[in-house]
Design an enzyme around this catalytic site. Structure first.
Site, PDB file in Angstrom:
ATOM      1  NE  ARG A  56      19.748  12.715  -1.589  1.00 29.28           N
ATOM      2  CZ  ARG A  56      20.714  13.255  -0.859  1.00 29.28           C
ATOM      3  NH1 ARG A  56      20.866  14.578  -0.833  1.00 29.28           N
ATOM      4  NH2 ARG A  56      21.518  12.509  -0.130  1.00 29.28           N
ATOM      5  CE1 TYR A 109       5.345   5.330 -21.855  1.00 27.09           C
ATOM      6  CE2 TYR A 109       6.991   5.174 -20.099  1.00 27.09           C
ATOM      7  CZ  TYR A 109       6.187   5.940 -20.927  1.00 27.09           C
ATOM      8  OH  TYR A 109       6.222   7.305 -20.813  1.00 27.09           O
ATOM      9  CG  ASP A 181       4.338  -0.065 -16.115  1.00 26.88           C
ATOM     10  OD1 ASP A 181       3.310   0.287 -15.497  1.00 26.88           O
ATOM     11  OD2 ASP A 181       4.953   0.692 -16.887  1.00 26.88           O
ATOM     12  CE  LYS A 206       0.533   7.778 -18.134  1.00 25.45           C
ATOM     13  NZ  LYS A 206       1.945   8.034 -17.830  1.00 25.45           N
TER      14      LYS A 206
END
Length: 390
Positions: A56, A109, A181, A206
């Site tokens: 993890r 966003y 962002d 993206k």
């Protein structure tokens, strides 16, 4: 020697000598990590976050991708997440607590906005949405409880470019952390950590992945102290990216320079063509003079990706559907950053509170992919004929 960014994205995170000479780091699927002795097991808790101790926390695949992104963004260290939104939410949770205040760009966003208005509000964090063009005047909105100033530049859907250095200076004078962002630039056309930002977020889904086949988020921190907070919170929340997705992110990073140049050239060609069409009322592209904050784009960015919007003059929805439904090259769909061109209606008027959207006609967002630009123009031209009923 100091390497330029195209060389960085081609090689950062690769360590062939550690992988039997293999150029690309392999995919390590792991949960359990074995230690040879009790002392080694007990010492694992003292390891840094770049050491393998449990799946993890990361594997060599994860660390290779994180190292490469940190080099691209010119930061201290990067943390990976299973999505871009996961990166945004986890970072905000790492920095905020009940009673705190966050300043959020009004053009952020929409899921970021929803997280502030829903989840954070329920846990006692207040959000003020601000006009992204405030620049240094954002100091007037900073309160004693303000802990985070969140920037998205260019803004989602409408592509306003913010005066990031001025905002960062005002925030830091008040003791607030600046988060951006940075997905639009992919960390390739803009390095916000060099302009005063503390944490740069990307939906690596993206441009970094680049092939529309993985969900992935990253947060790159300017210094060790910030990195320890962000990584520690990710570990406490149990959030981590899978090794296969990190591998795809690292693979995509190798071609980022070539792809971003192509996205840029095609996007500019489409934007210029649309600007001359009588059906189009406005084009929002940071590299075009007249776009809000164009002067900041010229000052701070080294280029532009292929994501932008344009506004049609008011038409009936049936006409808009005729335009979009008959497209042959453009796909109709959300997301962006892949090899394929996309177009999708946008509704900025529905997600603004500090600013007012001035247009009545439909907004269409374009992602310029890697197809031939003239074929994309021909596809749009045919669509505009259908829009007019021809």
């Amino acid at each position: 020697m100091k390497k330029r960014k195209d060389t960085v994205v081609a090689h950062a995170g690769n360590h062939p000598a550690e992988n039997h000479g293999i150029v690309n780091p392999p995919v390590y699927h792991a949960s359990t990590v074995l230690f040879p002795t009790l002392a080694a097991l007990e010492g694992a808790s003292k390891m840094g976050y770049d050491k393998v101790r449990y799946g993890r926390f990361g594997t060599p695949t994860t660390f290779a991708f994180e190292e490469a992104v940190a080099a691209l963004e010119q930061g201290f260290g990067t943390v990976t997440y299973p999505s871009g939104l996961g990166a945004i939410c986890s970072v905000l949770l790492a920095l905020l607590k009940a009673g705190d205040h966050v300043l959020m760009a009004d053009t952020a966003y929409f899921p970021t906005r929803r997280f502030c208005e829903g989840f954070l509000k329920r846990y006692g964090v207040r959000t003020t949405f601000y006009d992204p063009m405030l620049g240094a005047r954002i100091a007037e909105l900073i309160e004693p409880a303000t802990r985070v100033v969140f920037v998205e530049s260019p803004g989602s859907l409408t592509f306003e470019v913010q005066d990031v250095p001025a905002i960062a200076d005002a925030a830091h004078r008040a003791g607030a952390v600046v988060v951006i962002d940075n997905t639009w630039s992919a960390g390739y056309f803009f390095q916000p950590l060099k302009h005063g930002v503390d944490i740069s977020l990307q939906a690596a889904t993206k441009f970094l992945v680049g092939h529309s086949d993985a969900m992935l988020g990253v947060a790159t921190c300017a210094d060790r102290a910030t990195f320890e907070i962000v990584k520690g919170s990710a570990c406490e929340l149990g959030t981590c990216a899978g090794p296969d997705d990190c591998y795809l992110g690292l693979r995509g990073l190798r071609t980022l320079a070539a792809r971003m140049d192509r996205h840029q050239a095609t996007g500019l060609k489409l934007a210029a063509w649309l600007k001359g069409r009588p059906e189009v009322e406005a084009v929002y592209h940071p590299a075009l003079p007249g776009n809000p904050g164009h002067e900041f784009w010229k000052r701070d960015f080294s280029g532009a990706c292929g994501l932008f919007s344009f506004v049609l003059r008011p038409v009936e929805k049936t006409a808009l559907a005729a335009m979009l439904d008959g497209l042959e090259v453009f796909g109709i769909g959300y997301s962006w950053g892949g090899y394929e061109s996309l177009i999708v209606p946008a509704h900025p008027e529905a997600s603004r509170s500090a600013t007012r959207w001035p247009h009545a006609g439909p907004v269409l967002r374009i992602h310029a992919g890697l197809e031939d630009a003239d074929d994309l123009i021909a596809d749009l031209a045919s669509g505009l004929k259908r829009l007019a009923g021809l």
